[in-house]
Motif scaffolding. Structure first.
Motif, mmCIF file in Angstrom:
data_model
loop_
_atom_site.group_PDB
_atom_site.id
_atom_site.type_symbol
_atom_site.label_atom_id
_atom_site.label_comp_id
_atom_site.label_asym_id
_atom_site.label_seq_id
_atom_site.Cartn_x
_atom_site.Cartn_y
_atom_site.Cartn_z
ATOM 1 N N LYS A 52 0.744 -1.317 0.153
ATOM 2 C CA LYS A 52 -0.091 -0.149 -0.049
ATOM 3 C C LYS A 52 0.909 1.268 -0.036
ATOM 4 O O LYS A 52 0.486 2.207 -0.756
ATOM 5 C CB LYS A 52 -0.730 0.108 1.267
ATOM 6 C CG LYS A 52 -2.124 -1.037 1.104
ATOM 7 C CD LYS A 52 -2.869 -0.896 2.359
ATOM 8 C CE LYS A 52 -4.133 -1.808 2.385
ATOM 9 N NZ LYS A 52 -5.210 -1.706 3.440
ATOM 10 N N ALA A 104 2.675 1.737 -3.563
ATOM 11 C CA ALA A 104 1.647 2.292 -4.501
ATOM 12 C C ALA A 104 1.438 3.925 -4.370
ATOM 13 O O ALA A 104 1.592 4.449 -5.165
ATOM 14 C CB ALA A 104 0.386 1.629 -4.343
ATOM 15 N N GLN A 105 1.489 4.166 -2.936
ATOM 16 C CA GLN A 105 1.295 5.814 -2.631
ATOM 17 C C GLN A 105 2.478 6.494 -3.124
ATOM 18 O O GLN A 105 2.494 7.372 -3.917
ATOM 19 C CB GLN A 105 1.128 5.853 -1.178
ATOM 20 C CG GLN A 105 -0.166 5.501 -0.451
ATOM 21 C CD GLN A 105 -0.463 5.750 0.830
ATOM 22 O OE1 GLN A 105 0.658 5.966 1.468
ATOM 23 N NE2 GLN A 105 -1.549 5.462 1.263
ATOM 24 N N GLN A 139 4.536 5.472 -5.569
ATOM 25 C CA GLN A 139 4.406 5.646 -7.147
ATOM 26 C C GLN A 139 3.215 6.865 -7.810
ATOM 27 O O GLN A 139 3.686 7.187 -8.599
ATOM 28 C CB GLN A 139 3.886 4.131 -7.733
ATOM 29 C CG GLN A 139 4.990 3.182 -7.545
ATOM 30 C CD GLN A 139 4.609 1.754 -8.107
ATOM 31 O OE1 GLN A 139 3.541 1.415 -7.786
ATOM 32 N NE2 GLN A 139 5.667 1.368 -8.949
ATOM 33 N N LYS A 140 2.300 7.009 -7.072
ATOM 34 C CA LYS A 140 1.394 7.729 -7.413
ATOM 35 C C LYS A 140 2.002 9.247 -7.021
ATOM 36 O O LYS A 140 1.968 10.024 -8.031
ATOM 37 C CB LYS A 140 0.243 7.847 -6.611
ATOM 38 C CG LYS A 140 -0.570 6.608 -6.678
ATOM 39 C CD LYS A 140 -1.988 6.603 -5.938
ATOM 40 C CE LYS A 140 -2.735 5.621 -5.996
ATOM 41 N NZ LYS A 140 -4.097 5.430 -5.152
ATOM 42 N N ILE A 141 2.808 9.478 -6.198
ATOM 43 C CA ILE A 141 3.681 10.897 -5.963
ATOM 44 C C ILE A 141 4.658 11.231 -6.960
ATOM 45 O O ILE A 141 4.505 12.027 -7.536
ATOM 46 C CB ILE A 141 4.343 10.910 -4.535
ATOM 47 C CG1 ILE A 141 3.243 10.591 -3.405
ATOM 48 C CG2 ILE A 141 5.011 12.167 -4.299
ATOM 49 C CD1 ILE A 141 3.914 10.615 -1.880
ATOM 50 N N GLU A 142 5.188 10.006 -7.389
ATOM 51 C CA GLU A 142 6.196 10.300 -8.584
ATOM 52 C C GLU A 142 5.446 10.532 -9.724
ATOM 53 O O GLU A 142 6.014 11.156 -10.473
ATOM 54 C CB GLU A 142 7.148 8.764 -8.491
ATOM 55 C CG GLU A 142 8.114 8.697 -7.302
ATOM 56 C CD GLU A 142 8.793 7.302 -7.485
ATOM 57 O OE1 GLU A 142 8.423 6.441 -8.375
ATOM 58 O OE2 GLU A 142 9.604 6.841 -6.628
#
Length: 220
Positions: free
Chosen positions: A211, A214-215, A217-220
């Motif tokens: 989890k 995944a967070q 990766q979203k920020i990147e």
């Protein structure tokens, strides 16, 4: 087969790792001197130059044990607030993880542990216990030192008992934490992330903290 993920992920920054070292070293000194006092082990006191010096070291290690995290929290209040929020929030995945202990227990076979955040369910519980334990040690320790002549002997006796037995539980928790973070083959990469360079292998993070990864990766 899932695609291999390369690189590293920063899990703990320099300030956090420094605080962890300071707190751990202070705790080791407190534990060592405290055990020496309780069981009257002369060999431990002699390490510090005798009982009087050991008592002095114990008290000032207690100051470091208190001031270190306090300064860290004041300088990083938002980060600490997020940490407390994270470890105090349990999802269905956390409860499912606890049922299998994340696959860390040999006799519980798990193909894939439920996805976890930056801290797994076990680490969340440990974090909460450590915070409560530290507070109990601090709020009982200072009256034993600074106000021992101003409070009743009954109150002091309560402080001594809470202080000692909380410390014993804390020693066991820290020992278990060290085993999982530095020795256990499935999780020993955690040691380097908290005590050395702060980084964890990205592939390991994607597997153990899906989890959180995944967070990121979203920020990147």
């Amino acid at each position: 087969m899932s695609e291999e993920i390369k690189g590293n992920v920063l899990k703990h920054d320099t300030q956090t790792r420094t605080m962890h070292w300071i707190h751990l070293l202070a705790f080791i000194v407190l534990g060592l001197t405290g055990i020496g006092f309780y069981w009257d082990i002369a060999g431990i006191a002699s390490i510090f130059g005798g009982p009087a010096n050991a008592s002095l070291v114990h008290r000032w290690a207690g100051v470091i044990f208190t001031v270190g995290p306090t300064l860290y929290i004041l300088l990083n209040f938002d980060r600490f607030s997020r940490f407390v929020d994270t470890i105090s929030t349990f999802t269905k995945d956390d409860f499912a993880w606890l049922k299998t202990m994340g696959g860390y227990v040999p006799f519980i076979k798990v193909e894939q542990a439920p996805p976890q955040e930056k801290y797994n369910a076990g680490q969340k519980i440990l974090g909460g216990l450590i915070i409560v334990g530290c507070l109990l040690i601090i709020i009982t320790g200072f009256p034993m030192w600074l106000w021992r002549d101003a409070v009743s002997s009954a109150f002091l006796a309560i402080c001594y008992n809470i202080h000692f037995w909380t410390a014993m539980v804390m020693i066991l928790l820290v020992a278990g934490h060290f085993f999982l973070a530095a020795v256990h083959p499935k999780s020993r990469v955690e040691f380097a992330s908290m005590m050395l360079d702060g980084y964890v292998d990205a592939q390991v993070t994607a597997h153990h903290n899906a989890k959180w990864f995944a967070q990121l990766q979203k920020i990147e």
